[in-house]
Write a protein that holds these residues in place. Structure first.
Motif, PDB file in Angstrom:
ATOM      1  N   UNK A  78       8.407   2.719  13.760  1.00 29.34           N
ATOM      2  CA  UNK A  78       7.679   1.473  14.020  1.00 29.34           C
ATOM      3  C   UNK A  78       6.530   1.302  13.026  1.00 29.34           C
ATOM      4  N   UNK A  79       5.849   2.397  12.723  1.00 28.59           N
ATOM      5  CA  UNK A  79       4.751   2.318  11.754  1.00 28.59           C
ATOM      6  C   UNK A  79       5.241   2.519  10.329  1.00 28.59           C
ATOM      7  N   UNK A 143       1.811  13.095   3.927  1.00 32.54           N
ATOM      8  CA  UNK A 143       2.220  11.981   4.770  1.00 32.54           C
ATOM      9  C   UNK A 143       2.567  10.784   3.896  1.00 32.54           C
ATOM     10  N   UNK A 144       3.545  10.029   4.337  1.00 32.60           N
ATOM     11  CA  UNK A 144       4.009   8.859   3.598  1.00 32.60           C
ATOM     12  C   UNK A 144       4.085   7.675   4.549  1.00 32.60           C
ATOM     13  N   UNK A 145       3.536   6.553   4.110  1.00 31.96           N
ATOM     14  CA  UNK A 145       3.516   5.350   4.939  1.00 31.96           C
ATOM     15  C   UNK A 145       4.187   4.220   4.168  1.00 31.96           C
ATOM     16  N   UNK A 146       5.173   3.564   4.787  1.00 33.68           N
ATOM     17  CA  UNK A 146       5.850   2.443   4.123  1.00 33.68           C
ATOM     18  C   UNK A 146       5.784   1.229   5.027  1.00 33.68           C
ATOM     19  N   UNK A 147       5.312   0.120   4.475  1.00 35.31           N
ATOM     20  CA  UNK A 147       5.217  -1.113   5.246  1.00 35.31           C
ATOM     21  C   UNK A 147       4.257  -2.064   4.585  1.00 35.31           C
ATOM     22  N   UNK A 148       4.276  -3.330   4.993  1.00 30.49           N
ATOM     23  CA  UNK A 148       3.399  -4.354   4.415  1.00 30.49           C
ATOM     24  C   UNK A 148       3.564  -4.406   2.893  1.00 30.49           C
TER      25      UNK A 148
ATOM     26  N   UNK B  38      -3.187  -2.922  13.764  1.00 34.41           N
ATOM     27  CA  UNK B  38      -4.454  -2.192  13.708  1.00 34.41           C
ATOM     28  C   UNK B  38      -4.219  -0.712  13.450  1.00 34.41           C
ATOM     29  N   UNK B  39      -3.204  -0.172  14.134  1.00 35.36           N
ATOM     30  CA  UNK B  39      -2.899   1.250  13.950  1.00 35.36           C
ATOM     31  C   UNK B  39      -2.415   1.508  12.520  1.00 35.36           C
ATOM     32  N   UNK B  40      -1.593   0.573  12.002  1.00 33.41           N
ATOM     33  CA  UNK B  40      -1.102   0.738  10.625  1.00 33.41           C
ATOM     34  C   UNK B  40      -2.273   0.659   9.634  1.00 33.41           C
ATOM     35  N   UNK B  46      -7.032   5.586   6.082  1.00 32.61           N
ATOM     36  CA  UNK B  46      -7.250   7.031   6.077  1.00 32.61           C
ATOM     37  C   UNK B  46      -6.514   7.686   4.907  1.00 32.61           C
ATOM     38  N   UNK B  47      -5.264   7.252   4.672  1.00 30.85           N
ATOM     39  CA  UNK B  47      -4.487   7.854   3.588  1.00 30.85           C
ATOM     40  C   UNK B  47      -5.070   7.480   2.223  1.00 30.85           C
ATOM     41  N   UNK B  48      -5.571   6.280   2.101  1.00 34.74           N
ATOM     42  CA  UNK B  48      -6.196   5.873   0.830  1.00 34.74           C
ATOM     43  C   UNK B  48      -7.450   6.692   0.553  1.00 34.74           C
ATOM     44  N   UNK B  49      -8.045   7.265   1.600  1.00 39.84           N
ATOM     45  CA  UNK B  49      -9.215   8.123   1.425  1.00 39.84           C
ATOM     46  C   UNK B  49      -8.843   9.593   1.276  1.00 39.84           C
TER      47      UNK B  49
END
Lengths: 191, 119
Positions: A78-79, A143-148, B38-40, B46-49
């Protein structure tokens, strides 16, 4: 009530008490803001997602991280998040810190020799077994974040010595690592 | 008498070091965005920091991130709310001891900026 003599004594000791208070104040200090990585995470650790769906990228990211020897700890679709870690043994790491000259037996042997032949010769003779058990463990967390429309990666490294103490802790979102991971993801998760 | 006084003074001073970690109240703020966004945003900032997100779950509205600098930092984000409203609750610790809520102000500001960029 305190007698005047006691007050006099206390006043004479005021500088000592003040100094102790100053010293102890160090125990209480907390940073005024949360720390941030210095240097900042490399620019290569963030890239546009493009036309690809986040979910497809996450699948490739999981495969790419596993191919690099990472253990996937957590995912949240979801995130659009993947969290992974990798451990590695650093053989003989303890020797770097437990210098021979600090023990006072071998004088200056450790100083000039570094990790060359001189110090290893000494190790075999006197403490070979010790050095075998002094491997440290390096823990790498990613950690890896994908979105937006964006992909972002962050990484840090910790080194835990043979006593279980944390001897090194640093943020490591480096260009080298992020480029390599991006390449592996774009190749479909195959190295 | 004076010895007792000195001892008790010293004990008082040392108490500053030995106190068990006091509970700090979380830093809370309302956002005019959906809880998931908001959570994203918190993960993104946080990851950018340089923080590494160890766990996050959109359905639970919870995120945990760590920062690798001695003695070890940890940030926990909790998001509740529905629709286009959310309430963020942040707590942080340093070496296992809770940090005062005002240390988290900058994170909230950066989250607000991030959400503004996405809109």
């Amino acid at each position: 009530m305190l007698r005047p003599q006691v007050w006099k004594k206390l006043r004479a000791r005021a500088p000592v008490i003040g100094l102790a208070a100053l010293l102890l104040a160090g125990c209480q200090t907390v940073p005024s803001t949360l720390p941030v990585a210095e240097p900042r995470p490399a620019a290569a650790c963030s890239w546009p997602l493009g036309e690809q769906a986040p979910r497809a990228l996450l699948g490739d990211a999981v495969a790419a991280l596993e191919a690099e020897g990472f253990l996937i700890r957590h995912t949240d679709l979801a995130l659009g998040l993947v969290s992974a870690e990798r451990t590695r043994i650093l053989p003989g790491y303890g020797d770097r810190y437990d210098r021979w000259d600090r023990r006072g037996v071998f004088g200056g042997i450790g100083i000039g020799g570094g990790r060359g032949g001189v110090s290893s010769g000494v190790m075999i003779g006197f403490g070979g077994v010790g050095s075998l058990t002094r491997d440290a463990t390096q823990l790498e967390r990613v950690s890896l974040l994908a979105g937006e429309g964006e992909v972002r990666v962050s990484r840090d490294i910790q080194v835990i010595d043979w006593r279980g103490e944390l001897v090194e802790a640093r943020s490591a979102s480096t260009t080298e690592f992020c480029q390599r991971l991006r390449g592996a993801i774009e190749a479909g998760g195959r190295p | 008498m004076s010895r007792w006084l000195a001892v008790s003074l010293l004990a008082l001073l040392l108490a500053g070091c030995a106190t068990s970690p006091a509970r700090e109240p979380p830093r809370e703020l309302d956002f005019a965005y959906a809880p998931e966004a908001t959570l994203r945003a918190s993960a993104q900032v946080l990851m950018a920091n340089g923080y590494v997100v160890r766990h996050a779950d959109a359905e639970l509205g919870r995120l945990e991130a760590v920062f690798s600098r001695w003695p070890g930092y940890r940030v926990r984000v909790e998001v509740s709310g529905e629709g286009e409203r959310s309430r963020v609750s942040l707590t942080a610790s340093r070496g296992g001891r809770p940090l005062p809520p005002q240390t988290l102000d900058r994170l909230l500001v950066e989250m607000q900026e991030q959400l503004g960029m996405w809109r």
